[in-house]
Design a protein around this motif. Structure first.
Motif, PDB file in Angstrom:
ATOM      1  N   SER A 323       0.824  -1.215   0.000  1.00  0.00           N
ATOM      2  CA  SER A 323       0.000   0.000   0.000  1.00  0.00           C
ATOM      3  C   SER A 323       0.858   1.264   0.000  1.00  0.00           C
ATOM      4  N   VAL A 324       2.103   1.163   0.505  1.00  0.00           N
ATOM      5  CA  VAL A 324       3.018   2.312   0.405  1.00  0.00           C
ATOM      6  C   VAL A 324       3.339   2.548  -1.073  1.00  0.00           C
ATOM      7  N   THR A 325       3.687   1.466  -1.740  1.00  0.00           N
ATOM      8  CA  THR A 325       4.019   1.571  -3.160  1.00  0.00           C
ATOM      9  C   THR A 325       2.854   2.144  -3.948  1.00  0.00           C
ATOM     10  N   GLU A 326       1.671   1.639  -3.647  1.00  0.00           N
ATOM     11  CA  GLU A 326       0.500   2.094  -4.411  1.00  0.00           C
ATOM     12  C   GLU A 326       0.202   3.569  -4.196  1.00  0.00           C
ATOM     13  N   ALA A 327       0.295   3.990  -2.923  1.00  0.00           N
ATOM     14  CA  ALA A 327       0.015   5.400  -2.627  1.00  0.00           C
ATOM     15  C   ALA A 327       1.005   6.281  -3.376  1.00  0.00           C
ATOM     16  N   LEU A 328       2.282   5.892  -3.305  1.00  0.00           N
ATOM     17  CA  LEU A 328       3.302   6.721  -3.948  1.00  0.00           C
ATOM     18  C   LEU A 328       3.175   6.697  -5.463  1.00  0.00           C
ATOM     19  N   LYS A 329       2.825   5.550  -5.976  1.00  0.00           N
ATOM     20  CA  LYS A 329       2.743   5.427  -7.432  1.00  0.00           C
ATOM     21  C   LYS A 329       1.684   6.377  -7.978  1.00  0.00           C
ATOM     22  N   LEU A 330       0.549   6.419  -7.316  1.00  0.00           N
ATOM     23  CA  LEU A 330      -0.501   7.317  -7.811  1.00  0.00           C
ATOM     24  C   LEU A 330      -0.123   8.781  -7.565  1.00  0.00           C
ATOM     25  N   TYR A 331       0.504   9.039  -6.426  1.00  0.00           N
ATOM     26  CA  TYR A 331       0.935  10.416  -6.141  1.00  0.00           C
ATOM     27  C   TYR A 331       1.948  10.882  -7.188  1.00  0.00           C
ATOM     28  N   PHE A 332       2.980  10.070  -7.430  1.00  0.00           N
ATOM     29  CA  PHE A 332       3.985  10.444  -8.431  1.00  0.00           C
ATOM     30  C   PHE A 332       3.332  10.645  -9.804  1.00  0.00           C
ATOM     31  N   SER A 333       2.389   9.782 -10.105  1.00  0.00           N
ATOM     32  CA  SER A 333       1.750   9.865 -11.427  1.00  0.00           C
ATOM     33  C   SER A 333       0.948  11.150 -11.590  1.00  0.00           C
ATOM     34  N   THR A 334       0.219  11.533 -10.532  1.00  0.00           N
ATOM     35  CA  THR A 334      -0.583  12.756 -10.696  1.00  0.00           C
ATOM     36  C   THR A 334       0.321  13.990 -10.719  1.00  0.00           C
ATOM     37  N   CYS A 335       1.455  13.932  -9.988  1.00  0.00           N
ATOM     38  CA  CYS A 335       2.434  15.038 -10.075  1.00  0.00           C
ATOM     39  C   CYS A 335       2.978  15.140 -11.500  1.00  0.00           C
TER      40      CYS A 335
END
Ligand code: GLN
Length: 675
Positions: A323-335
C-alpha cells in the motif's frame, strides 16, 4: 422594470420594435449606418472582444450559422442565429459577463506581463533531470472567467508538469468519494509552517469513545505527506491503471473535456518519464510513505506473503508494503500529469465557479467540496510562504515545482501563471510577482470588500460604471438636497469632491440647484471647491440662478472665483431635445464612456436600452462629452445612432460649441457637415 421614456428609434422598422424589445436592442446595438441590418463581421468581433473564444463549445452552433450567413444579417435571421445561446450572447453584448471590460482588463494584464517578464531571478527545480531541463525563460498566463471568457498570453499553450498543483484537485476527488470526515481522519487541516517535503507529522489528541487517544497524521493535504495520503484514498480498491484513468478523467472534466463531445478539450497528458524520475529520486517521499504506514494512516490491505525461510542461507524474503508503493505510485503519477496554463486556469475557474466547469456548464464537483477545499488552499497552498502570500494577495492559490501557480478568485475567475524559475520556497518567481501585481491593481483580495480605495479597480464593474459609481450617488444627492445620503457617504469616507465626466462635483450641482443645506454641509465637511471643465467652481452657477444665500456661503471662503469659460455661438439657434432616462447612474456611465472614447461600452449600453442622447443634471449628453474631448470615433457612432446635433447643455452650448471651444478640428469639420 425601469420605465424607458426614450422611443427615438424611428429608423428601426416598426415591425422590429413590436417584436422583442430585448432582441431588438441587442440587434440595434450592432448596427452601423443602416438601422435594419448588421455586418456579420461586427457581430463576430463584438463576441470575441467580450472575451469569448471562437472554439467555445457553447457558441459552436452560433459561429457555424454565422459562417454561412454572408456579410450581412437581418433581424429575423439574427434571432434565429442567437437562439441556441441567447443568454450568453445577451450578456456579451450588454457587457454583463464576469469581466465586463474585457479589453481594458486584457491590456492591463498585458502590461503587467511585459513588466514581470524582465524578472529572471530564481532557479529551476533540479531534483529530477526532466524538470532541470525545461526552458527557464518560459512565461505564460491564462485567465478563465466563470462565464468562460479567456485571456491568455505568452507560453499559455505549453505543457508543463503539474507537480504539487495536483494536490488540491486530488484532495477534492477524495472528498467527493469519501466525505470530509473520513478524509480528515487521515489528514489534518492545519498549516505546517514547514517545507512541503518535511517529514514531521501533526500529532493531535482525539477524544474517542471517551478514551483519550493520540493520532499522528499529515498536517494538511497540500504538503507531500498529506497529498500522498489523499492520493491513497482515491478509489483505493481499484487497480493503479483504473485509478490513474479516473484521476485523468476528472481533470479532463474540470477543463471542459467530455467523453461525448466532438469539440473536446484535450485529455491530460501523463509524462511517464517524469513519474519514473520521481520514483528513482523520491527517497524523501518514500520515507513519508513508510511514515504514514508506521502511524497507521495507510491501511495495510495486503496480507504478508507466507513465510518461507530458507534455513540454509542467511537470506529472507524482504517485504515491501504494497500500500506504500500504491500510494506513492498514484501520487507520483498525478504530479507527472502535464497540462497547459489555459487548462489549469479553466480547472481553477471551475473552483471559482463552485464546481461547475465554466466552458461546459457541467457540474464536476459538489459545492461543498469546493467550499471545503478553498480554505485549505488559502492557508497552506503556497508552502511555508502561505501566510505572507495570503496577507498580500488574498486569494486561495497553489503552486508546483514545475513552475505553475494557480489562483482562484471566487465567483469571478481562475488564473494560472507558468514560469519555471522558482524562489526558495519552491514557488514560481514570476507567478508570485504577477499575482501581486494583479491584486495591487484590482480589488480581488478576498478582504477587499470593505476597501474604498479609488486607485484600485473592481474588475467586475465596467470602468465607466466604476467612475460613475464613485461620484454618482453624491452628485445625485447634492442635486436633490438629500443630506442623509451625503452624511452616510461621508461616514463611509467617500470622497465628496469627486467629479463626473465634466469634473462637476456635488458642490457644483448643489450650487446650481440652490441646495443651500447641501452647500453648507459640504463646506463644513471640508470639501474644497475645485474647477470643472470650464474652470467654474459653482459660484457662477449660483449667481446665474440667483441663489443669493449660497453666494453668501461661498463668499465666506474668501476665494476669488474665476468666471467659467462657456462658449455659445448661437444661443437662439435650433435646439434639439435631450432624452430623460431615469437611471442617472447609467447616464453618467454613458457620458464617462463617451469621454473616454469607449465605443464598445456605448454599444453595450445601447444594447441595454439606454438612449444615446440621454442627458444628465447639467443637460450634458454623450455627444457634448465626445465633442469636448475630441473623440471622433464616438461622435460618429453617436450620430449613426441618431443622437441629435443641437442639444444644449445647462449653459446652452451645443456639441459643436464644445468642439470649437476645445479646438477639436476633426470633430468640428465632421459636425459642420451635418448642419
Ligand atoms: N513531485 C514533487 C514532490 O513530491 C512535488 C513537489 C512540489 O511541487 N512542491 O517532491
Amino acid at each position: 422594470m425601469k420605465k424607458n421614456s426614450y422611443k427615438n428609434k424611428a429608423t428601426i422598422s416598426e415591425k422590429l420594435k413590436t417584436i422583442s424589445k430585448r432582441e431588438a436592442d441587442l440587434f440595434y446595438s450592432l448596427c452601423d449606418k443602416k438601422p435594419n441590418v448588421i455586418k456579420t463581421k461586427n457581430f463576430k468581433n463584438a463576441l470575441l472582444k467580450s472575451g469569448l473564444k471562437i472554439n467555445d463549445n457553447r457558441l459552436h452552433n452560433l459561429f457555424r450559422k454565422l459562417d454561412s450567413s454572408g456579410d450581412e444579417i437581418y433581424f429575423e435571421d439574427f434571432k434565429k442565429i442567437i437562439s441556441s445561446s441567447e443568454l450568453l450572447v445577451e450578456k456579451a453584448l450588454r457587457g454583463e459577463l464576469a469581466l465586463p471590460d474585457f479589453s481594458d482588463f486584457s491590456k492591463s494584464i498585458d502590461k503587467m506581463f511585459d513588466e514581470v517578464i524582465k524578472n529572471k531571478s530564481g532557479e529551476l527545480a533540479s531534483y529530477i533531470p526532466p524538470l532541470a531541463k525545461v526552458d527557464p525563460d518560459q512565461f505564460g498566463i491564462s485567465i478563465v472567467t466563470v462565464d468562460g471568457q479567456i485571456y491568455q498570453k505568452g507560453d499559455y499553450n505549453v505543457d508543463f508538469s503539474l507537480q504539487s498543483m495536483c494536490k488540491p484537485f486530488n484532495y477534492c476527488f477524495a472528498l467527493e468519494k469519501l466525505g470530509l470526515e473520513l478524509v480528515h481522519k487521515h489528514v489534518g487541516k492545519e498549516p505546517s509552517g514547514r517545507q512541503f517535503n518535511d517529514l514531521t507529522l501533526l500529532t493531535r489528541s482525539l477524544v474517542e469513545k471517551s478514551q483519550k487517544k493520540t493520532t499522528t497524521i499529515p498536517f494538511n493535504p497540500m504538503v507531500n505527506a498529506g497529498a500522498i495520503m489523499t492520493a491513497c484514498l482515491i478509489n483505493s480498491d481499484d487497480s493503479y491503471k483504473k485509478r490513474l484513468n479516473f484521476v485523468k478523467e476528472q481533470y479532463g472534466k474540470l477543463i471542459g473535456w467530455s467523453a461525448k463531445s466532438k469539440f473536446d478539450s484535450k485529455f491530460p497528458r501523463f509524462n511517464k518519464n517524469v513519474a519514473r524520475e520521481e520514483n528513482f529520486t523520491g527517497h524523501n517521499n518514500l520515507a513519508i510513505g513508510y511514515l504514514l504506514m508506521a502511524t497507521g494512516n495507510l491501511p495495510s490491505k495486503k496480507k504478508k506473503p507466507k513465510t518461507n525461510i530458507n534455513t540454509n542461507k542467511d537470506e529472507f524474503d524482504f517485504y515491501i508494503e504494497p500500500s506504500v508503493t500504491e500510494a506513492l505510485k498514484l501520487y507520483f503519477s498525478t504530479c507527472s500529469l502535464e497540462m497547459t496554463a489555459t487548462e489549469i486556469a479553466t480547472a481553477a475557474s471551475t473552483l471559482a465557479n463552485n464546481g461547475v466547469c465554466p466552458v461546459t456548464q457541467n457540474r464536476i464537483l459538489k459545492q461543498k467540496t469546493v467550499r471545503d477545499c478553498l480554505p485549505i488552499l488559502q492557508s497552506s497552498g503556497m508552502y511555508d510562504a502561505s501566510g505572507a502570500f495570503f496577507q498580500q494577495v488574498g486569494l486561495p492559490a497553489k503552486s508546483g515545482v514545475g513552475g505553475g501557480v494557480f489562483l482562484v478568485v471566487p465567483q469571478l475567475m481562475g488564473i494560472c501563471i507558468f514560469s519555471p524559475r522558482l524562489d526558495e520556497q519552491g514557488n514560481s518567481v514570476r507567478g508570485i510577482e504577477m499575482a501581486k501585481q494583479i491584486t495591487s491593481k484590482y480589488l480581488v483580495h478576498i478582504f477587499d470588500g470593505a476597501m474604498t480605495n479609488a486607485d484600485r479597480i473592481d474588475p467586475k464593474i465596467p470602468i465607466s460604471r466604476w467612475r460613475a459609481n464613485s461620484c454618482g450617488e453624491a452628485i445625485w444627492a447634492a442635486s436633490n438636497g438629500d443630506i442623509r445620503t451625503l452624511e452616510r457617504l461621508a461616514s463611509e469616507q467617500k470622497d465628496l469632491s469627486v467629479g463626473n465626466a465634466d469634473m462637476r462635483t456635488p458642490l457644483h450641482l448643489a450650487a446650481a440647484e440652490g441646495q443651500l443645506e447641501v452647500v453648507k454641509f459640504l463646506l463644513k465637511n471640508g470639501v474644497n471647491p475645485v474647477p470643472d471643465r470650464w474652470g467654474g467652481y459653482g459660484y457662477f452657477d449660483a449667481k446665474n440662478n440667483n441663489h443669493k444665500k449660497i453666494l453668501n456661503e461661498l463668499d465666506k471662503l474668501n476665494i476669488k472665483f474665476s468666471k467659467p469659460n462657456h462658449f455659445v455661438e448661437d444661443p437662439e439657434g435650433k435646439t434639439d431635445r435631450i432624452a430623460k432616462y431615469d437611471d442617472e447612474l447609467m447616464v453618467s456611465e454613458l457620458l464617462f464612456s463617451a469621454a473616454r472614447n469607449d465605443t464598445t461600452r456605448i454599444r453595450q449600453l445601447i444594447a441595454k436600452g439606454v438612449p444615446v442622447h440621454a442627458g444628465n443634471f447639467d443637460s450634458r449628453t454623450a455627444l457634448h462629452l465626445a465633442a469636448a474631448e475630441g473623440n471622433l470615433e464616438t461622435v460618429k457612432l453617436l450620430i449613426n445612432f441618431n443622437h441629435p446635433l443641437n442639444v444644449r447643455d445647462r449653459w446652452k452650448s451645443t456639441p459643436l460649441d464644445e468642439a470649437k471651444r476645445e479646438k477639436r478640428k476633426s470633430v468640428i469639420i465632421y459636425l459642420k457637415n451635418f448642419k
